[in-house]
Structures are given as C-alpha cells and as structure tokens.
Motif scaffolding. Sequence first.
Motif, PDB file in Angstrom:
ATOM      1  N   PRO A  24       0.805  -1.236   0.000  1.00 30.21           N
ATOM      2  CA  PRO A  24       0.000   0.000   0.000  1.00 30.21           C
ATOM      3  C   PRO A  24       0.834   1.281   0.000  1.00 30.21           C
ATOM      4  O   PRO A  24       0.454   2.280  -0.605  1.00 30.21           O
ATOM      5  N   VAL A  25       1.987   1.264   0.693  1.00 27.93           N
ATOM      6  CA  VAL A  25       2.795   2.477   0.827  1.00 27.93           C
ATOM      7  C   VAL A  25       4.216   2.153   0.377  1.00 27.93           C
ATOM      8  O   VAL A  25       4.976   1.503   1.092  1.00 27.93           O
ATOM      9  N   CYS A  26       4.579   2.622  -0.823  1.00 28.37           N
ATOM     10  CA  CYS A  26       5.888   2.341  -1.418  1.00 28.37           C
ATOM     11  C   CYS A  26       6.780   3.569  -1.280  1.00 28.37           C
ATOM     12  O   CYS A  26       6.584   4.559  -1.997  1.00 28.37           O
ATOM     13  N   LEU A  27       7.751   3.495  -0.370  1.00 32.59           N
ATOM     14  CA  LEU A  27       8.611   4.637  -0.066  1.00 32.59           C
ATOM     15  C   LEU A  27      10.081   4.231  -0.147  1.00 32.59           C
ATOM     16  O   LEU A  27      10.892   4.614   0.689  1.00 32.59           O
ATOM     17  N   ASN A  28      10.431   3.469  -1.188  1.00 25.59           N
ATOM     18  CA  ASN A  28      11.799   2.944  -1.241  1.00 25.59           C
ATOM     19  C   ASN A  28      12.599   3.370  -2.469  1.00 25.59           C
ATOM     20  O   ASN A  28      13.790   3.071  -2.555  1.00 25.59           O
ATOM     21  N   THR A  29      11.996   4.045  -3.446  1.00 26.01           N
ATOM     22  CA  THR A  29      12.748   4.391  -4.661  1.00 26.01           C
ATOM     23  C   THR A  29      12.725   5.882  -4.980  1.00 26.01           C
ATOM     24  O   THR A  29      13.038   6.286  -6.100  1.00 26.01           O
ATOM     25  N   ASN A  30      12.344   6.704  -4.016  1.00 28.14           N
ATOM     26  CA  ASN A  30      12.440   8.166  -4.150  1.00 28.14           C
ATOM     27  C   ASN A  30      11.650   8.710  -5.329  1.00 28.14           C
ATOM     28  O   ASN A  30      12.043   9.694  -5.971  1.00 28.14           O
ATOM     29  N   GLU A  31      10.525   8.057  -5.626  1.00 26.22           N
ATOM     30  CA  GLU A  31       9.654   8.558  -6.687  1.00 26.22           C
ATOM     31  C   GLU A  31       8.857   9.755  -6.181  1.00 26.22           C
ATOM     32  O   GLU A  31       8.638   9.914  -4.979  1.00 26.22           O
ATOM     33  N   ASN A  32       8.397  10.584  -7.098  1.00 28.85           N
ATOM     34  CA  ASN A  32       7.468  11.656  -6.768  1.00 28.85           C
ATOM     35  C   ASN A  32       6.080  11.024  -6.648  1.00 28.85           C
ATOM     36  O   ASN A  32       5.617  10.371  -7.582  1.00 28.85           O
ATOM     37  N   PRO A  33       5.411  11.183  -5.509  1.00 27.73           N
ATOM     38  CA  PRO A  33       4.114  10.518  -5.333  1.00 27.73           C
ATOM     39  C   PRO A  33       2.969  11.165  -6.106  1.00 27.73           C
ATOM     40  O   PRO A  33       1.869  10.609  -6.158  1.00 27.73           O
ATOM     41  N   TYR A  34       3.228  12.334  -6.692  1.00 26.96           N
ATOM     42  CA  TYR A  34       2.174  13.064  -7.394  1.00 26.96           C
ATOM     43  C   TYR A  34       2.362  12.928  -8.899  1.00 26.96           C
ATOM     44  O   TYR A  34       3.321  13.451  -9.472  1.00 26.96           O
ATOM     45  N   GLY A  35       1.463  12.221  -9.552  1.00 30.85           N
ATOM     46  CA  GLY A  35       1.579  11.995 -10.983  1.00 30.85           C
ATOM     47  C   GLY A  35       1.102  13.177 -11.807  1.00 30.85           C
ATOM     48  O   GLY A  35       0.566  14.160 -11.276  1.00 30.85           O
ATOM     49  N   PRO A  36       1.290  13.105 -13.121  1.00 31.37           N
ATOM     50  CA  PRO A  36       0.851  14.179 -14.015  1.00 31.37           C
ATOM     51  C   PRO A  36      -0.663  14.372 -13.971  1.00 31.37           C
ATOM     52  O   PRO A  36      -1.427  13.432 -13.721  1.00 31.37           O
TER      53      PRO A  36
END
Length: 363
Positions: A24-36
Amino acid sequence: MTFPPLREELRGVEPYGAPQLDVPVCLNTNENPYGPSAACADDIAASVRAAATGLNRYPDREHVALREALAAYLAADTPHGVDPAQVWAANGSNEVMLQLLQAFGGPGRTAVSFAPTYSMYPEYARDTHTRWVAGRRADDFGLDLDVARALVEAERPHVVLLPSPNNPTGTALEPAAVADLCRIVGEQGLVVVDEAYGEFRRAGVPSALELLPEHRNLVVTRTMSKAFAAAGLRLGYLAADPAIVDAVRVVRLPYHLSAVTQAVALAALRHAPELLGNVAALRRERDDLVTWLREQGFEVADSDANFVLFGRFADRHAVWEALLARGVLVRETGPDGWLRVSVGTPEEMTAFRDALTVATKEA
C-alpha cells in the motif's frame, strides 16, 4: 568452462535494483508521489500519437529540440544561462553516467567518489573497466574537503563523481568544495556533480550549474525521474562544456533516444510548472519528517533531497521487515544500521510514522 561464458568479475553478481513489491505504501525508490494531471497526460498522449505517425523513420539523432527545451529549463538555475550545445540527454541519468565513463574512464583510468554514496557508481566503473576508488565521507555524511583533496591528489582520477544532494544521505555539497576539486583535478579529468535530486534542495543552496563558466572540466547531471514525476519516462541529461558533449556523442549508441521518448519529454517540459508544483510541498513534508524522527530519538541526516536517512538500528533488517508487514516499504541501504525513506503524500507519511512506531517496539 561454466556456461554461460560470462566475464569472471560478473559471476555471482546480482543485478542492481530496489525491491518492487505490491504494498500500500511504497517509499523505497524516491519517486514523486504526485503523478501528471489529466491535461499533462493528454498532451503526452497527443505528442506520442504525432510521433507514432513517423515511426518508420529514425528519430532525431541529436535530439535538438529536446536539448533546446532542457537548456531553457536549466537556465533558471544559473545567472549565466545554458546553451543547447552544452546539453546532452539519454535514457535516464544512469545512461548519462555510463556514457561519461565510456568516454572518460576505461582501462588504465580511475574514477573516485566518497562513500556512502550511490551504489550504481562502482557498477558504472566495473562495466567500463575503470578502476574504482572510494574515499570516505565525514561522520555527518558531509564531504571532508581535506580528505577529498588528499585522495584526489594521490589518485589523480580521470572522473570524480559527486552527487549533490548525495544518495542515500541527502547531503548537499558546498559550491566552494566543487570549485576546489575542479581546480585540483584540472583538465586531466572531469568532476561530475550528480544533481538527480537538485530541485529538492533547501532555499539558499545553489546549483553547481552556476560554476560551469569557470570550470570547463565540470559536468552537472539531472533527471526527469524525481521532481518532474517522470520516473517511467527514463530521461536524464547533463550540462557541460560543448567539447565534453561532443566527446559523449562519440560513445552513444545510434539513435539512442527514441522519437517517443523525445516527444514525451518535450510534452513534460511544457508542463514543468505543474509537474514541479508539488516540490515545495514535498520539501515541507521532508522537513517535518526530519523533525519528527529526531523527536522520536533517531539519528537523522540533514536532507536536501526527497528522502531521509535515519537510524541507528541494531538490526535494521528486522525493522525493515516489521515495516513491510504493515504495508510500508522503505529502503535498506546506506551504512549499516540505517534505513532510507522516500517522502510521500501526507497520508503515506502518516502510515509510515504509525508503522515505524510499532515496528521499533517489535524489532
């Protein structure tokens, strides 16, 4: 002979990659959580469709329009401006780095960095048969300039890799340190400042782009994967002296950037204000997270990125597993005893805080 006939130094080596798990909560690859936004996605879709009508032809080998757009974007971070001839792009900053090592590393040459740092750097060196030397950072993960000077003077490297902010610690470099190392390295080598997380740096922290006119051996790399919320695009780029760009062009594969990649990147750049609009919110969320973690008694590295390194744990893997059991995935990386968490949405950070509070009691 063992099959397949692999290079001996690659036998038994696991491919690089963070765990990709359905949580549910993926916080391991430093992605931006806000998509286009829908408007941005529509522009991308229309751009891809237009590119598709010409897929029977090879793409622009020099990606001129994209380099012009990237130069215009980078110009906002330096009073000197950036010329398109100073810009080069590839499939993620990983390919940019590999091309730099292909052009300026190789047999009989040395690359240097300072650990803890990005774990792919020694792999770029390995893959290009470049000798790898890793110095050490200070206890606070900053760069000890005296130690760095001594290592560079001793090794006379052809490439120095300096991420700022550093991954996995989030530590930014002082411009004076970059300038000093550029002078020490001289024109026998390059100083590469990897600003993959540059847009997340705190107010008052300048970009190394400002130093480009003074140091022709300086290279600054960026990516659209993080702040631009375009990790799936795979577009990285550099800014440097045009002579360095020309050298990289020698080693790049023909037509390495597809017409679709170029079209999507140009569409994303047209929506830069929107895509970068959440950066300030992510900075605030990061700073709040640092404060909270310290209030809980953790050691926390100062961060100018969209992630936070925290510890120390007697058994970090046990904590990592306890978080995962509660649906929160963080990264088990960096020095022993530390974990790295990406900054997500407020809801994701609440889930992380709640999970960590329980996990540290159980581990």
